[in-house]
Design a protein around this motif. Structure first.
Motif, mmCIF file in Angstrom:
data_model
loop_
_atom_site.group_PDB
_atom_site.id
_atom_site.type_symbol
_atom_site.label_atom_id
_atom_site.label_comp_id
_atom_site.label_asym_id
_atom_site.label_seq_id
_atom_site.Cartn_x
_atom_site.Cartn_y
_atom_site.Cartn_z
ATOM 1 N N CYS A 169 4.633 1.303 7.926
ATOM 2 C CA CYS A 169 3.242 0.869 7.785
ATOM 3 C C CYS A 169 3.166 -0.646 7.630
ATOM 4 O O CYS A 169 4.161 -1.317 7.365
ATOM 5 C CB CYS A 169 2.583 1.560 6.589
ATOM 6 S SG CYS A 169 3.453 1.300 5.022
ATOM 7 N N GLY A 170 1.959 -1.162 7.790
ATOM 8 C CA GLY A 170 1.696 -2.581 7.611
ATOM 9 C C GLY A 170 0.244 -2.787 7.225
ATOM 10 O O GLY A 170 -0.579 -1.869 7.327
ATOM 11 N N SER A 171 -0.090 -3.963 6.799
ATOM 12 C CA SER A 171 -1.469 -4.251 6.400
ATOM 13 C C SER A 171 -2.337 -4.433 7.645
ATOM 14 O O SER A 171 -1.842 -4.770 8.726
ATOM 15 C CB SER A 171 -1.515 -5.525 5.554
ATOM 16 O OG SER A 171 -1.269 -6.657 6.363
ATOM 17 N N THR A 245 6.218 7.978 0.821
ATOM 18 C CA THR A 245 4.807 8.315 0.617
ATOM 19 C C THR A 245 4.412 8.219 -0.853
ATOM 20 O O THR A 245 3.270 7.881 -1.162
ATOM 21 C CB THR A 245 4.517 9.724 1.155
ATOM 22 O OG1 THR A 245 5.457 10.651 0.587
ATOM 23 C CG2 THR A 245 4.632 9.758 2.661
ATOM 24 N N TRP A 246 5.356 8.524 -1.777
ATOM 25 C CA TRP A 246 4.999 8.444 -3.198
ATOM 26 C C TRP A 246 4.665 7.018 -3.625
ATOM 27 O O TRP A 246 3.964 6.795 -4.593
ATOM 28 C CB TRP A 246 6.117 9.001 -4.078
ATOM 29 C CG TRP A 246 7.467 8.357 -3.923
ATOM 30 C CD1 TRP A 246 8.525 8.815 -3.193
ATOM 31 C CD2 TRP A 246 7.907 7.126 -4.516
ATOM 32 N NE1 TRP A 246 9.592 7.957 -3.275
ATOM 33 C CE2 TRP A 246 9.243 6.907 -4.084
ATOM 34 C CE3 TRP A 246 7.310 6.186 -5.354
ATOM 35 C CZ2 TRP A 246 9.981 5.798 -4.474
ATOM 36 C CZ3 TRP A 246 8.050 5.079 -5.739
ATOM 37 C CH2 TRP A 246 9.370 4.885 -5.297
ATOM 38 N N HIS A 251 -2.354 3.290 -1.194
ATOM 39 C CA HIS A 251 -2.756 2.181 -0.330
ATOM 40 C C HIS A 251 -3.071 2.660 1.085
ATOM 41 O O HIS A 251 -3.877 2.040 1.783
ATOM 42 C CB HIS A 251 -1.660 1.123 -0.322
ATOM 43 C CG HIS A 251 -1.280 0.656 -1.690
ATOM 44 N ND1 HIS A 251 -2.070 -0.188 -2.439
ATOM 45 C CD2 HIS A 251 -0.207 0.943 -2.472
ATOM 46 C CE1 HIS A 251 -1.498 -0.420 -3.603
ATOM 47 N NE2 HIS A 251 -0.367 0.249 -3.649
ATOM 48 N N LEU A 252 -2.456 3.763 1.499
ATOM 49 C CA LEU A 252 -2.810 4.359 2.781
ATOM 50 C C LEU A 252 -4.213 4.962 2.723
ATOM 51 O O LEU A 252 -4.996 4.876 3.664
ATOM 52 C CB LEU A 252 -1.788 5.436 3.161
ATOM 53 C CG LEU A 252 -0.370 4.932 3.455
ATOM 54 C CD1 LEU A 252 0.596 6.104 3.515
ATOM 55 C CD2 LEU A 252 -0.334 4.152 4.771
ATOM 56 N N GLN A 253 -4.544 5.571 1.596
ATOM 57 C CA GLN A 253 -5.856 6.188 1.418
ATOM 58 C C GLN A 253 -6.970 5.147 1.385
ATOM 59 O O GLN A 253 -8.069 5.379 1.913
ATOM 60 C CB GLN A 253 -5.870 7.016 0.131
ATOM 61 C CG GLN A 253 -4.979 8.250 0.188
ATOM 62 C CD GLN A 253 -4.810 8.903 -1.174
ATOM 63 O OE1 GLN A 253 -5.438 8.498 -2.150
ATOM 64 N NE2 GLN A 253 -3.946 9.903 -1.246
ATOM 65 N N THR A 254 -6.688 3.990 0.792
ATOM 66 C CA THR A 254 -7.717 2.945 0.699
ATOM 67 C C THR A 254 -7.796 2.096 1.968
ATOM 68 O O THR A 254 -8.713 1.290 2.117
ATOM 69 C CB THR A 254 -7.427 2.016 -0.493
ATOM 70 O OG1 THR A 254 -6.153 1.376 -0.289
ATOM 71 C CG2 THR A 254 -7.404 2.798 -1.804
#
Length: 304
Positions: A169-171, A245-246, A251-254
């Motif tokens: 992932c990334g921003s 994922t933990w 941050h993925l949800q937001t």
């Protein structure tokens, strides 16, 4: 059995723990000269130098480190035996030395251990954090939690706690600047954030249709000391990161992080609790292991 066989062990442990003849003498209620004589007799009996002495500090020799580990285990076994034989002693007592992975340990294991210590007043914990595999027996560690595949080791016992799921992932800012990768080859034009390690080669384990998994060499931009630091760097827009994922789920949800390469990045890694193989397991260790196994079954534990 030689009646002098165990003389000096208590004094040696006290010096090793305090790092000082003076502090050890005060703790034991003896004079410094008496303490020094006991250590000299112990070293003469063993035929090995156990301590390096200078005017400012005392440190263990390599032989002293090995002997200290054996002494601590012997004393702990005697304490357990006395506790077991004492009528009405149902509470686990004594010290448990535990080594945990840094980010995962602080987030998901430490709360379990602190709650356990609050319920059992006789239980003492020594907790250290490390991302590297450490020598449990050589370092006097009673048990450890480890993430990743374990090598077969005849002297260790392992119980599976759960499984870690990884994703890349990334921003949003980083992905807007560098683009979204669609194949593993695209990673070569990206800035990758990795755990610090020695050596020039770094790789992420990706899923593969052929054999279920493969290592993909990646270009490294920034190296960080642990998962929390890698997460912070990813949130700051410094590159792509392969995160569990933990650690990344909130941050993925937001939307602060965006997952990429869904078809490749879902690598799974087992989580185990491991400990040295012994014929007798002290109650203080059994209650810690049982607490971790029970906590791992909770849906929000982070172990699944």
């Amino acid at each position: 059995m030689d009646k002098h066989q165990f003389l000096g062990i208590r004094e040696f442990i006290a010096i090793a723990r305090t790092g000082s003849f003076t502090a050890a003498a005060d703790a034991l209620g003896v004079t410094g000269s008496a303490l020094s004589k006991q250590i000299m007799r112990l070293e003469a009996r063993l035929g090995s130098k156990l301590l390096h002495r200078t005017t400012r500090r005392v440190s263990l020799t390599s032989q002293g480190e090995v002997y200290l580990t054996s002494c601590l285990r012997a004393v702990a076994a005697l304490e357990d035996a006395e506790g077991y034989l004492n009528i009405g002693q149902a509470e686990p007592a004594g010290r448990v030395h535990i080594n945990l992975p840094a980010a995962f340990g602080r987030r998901h294991v430490l709360p379990v251990l602190l709650e356990l210590a609050a319920r059992h007043q006789g239980l003492d914990l020594s907790i250290t954090f490390s991302e590297r595999m450490v020598d449990l027996i050589g370092n006097g560690i009673d048990l450890a939690v480890r993430i990743g595949r374990l090598e077969d080791h005849a002297e260790l016992v392992a119980r599976r706690l759960g499984e870690q799921h990884l994703l890349i992932c990334g921003s949003p800012a980083y992905i807007e600047r560098k683009g979204t990768p669609h194949a593993k080859e695209d990673l070569q034009r990206h800035d990758c954030l990795v755990d610090w390690r020695r050596g020039p080669n770094h790789a992420w384990r990706l899923r593969s249709a052929e054999d279920g998994g493969e290592l993909c060499q990646i270009p490294v931009r920034h190296e960080m000391g642990d998962g929390e630091a890698i997460l912070a760097a990813a949130l700051a827009g410094l590159g792509l990161a392969q995160l569990p994922t933990w650690l990344a789920s909130k941050h993925l949800q937001t939307g602060e992080l965006i997952p990429v390469l869904h078809q490749l990045s879902g690598e799974h890694m087992p989580i185990h609790v491991i400990w040295p193989r012994n014929h007798y397991m002290p109650p203080r260790m059994r209650i810690v292991i049982d607490a971790l196994l029970q906590a791992a079954q909770a849906p929000d534990s982070g172990f699944l």
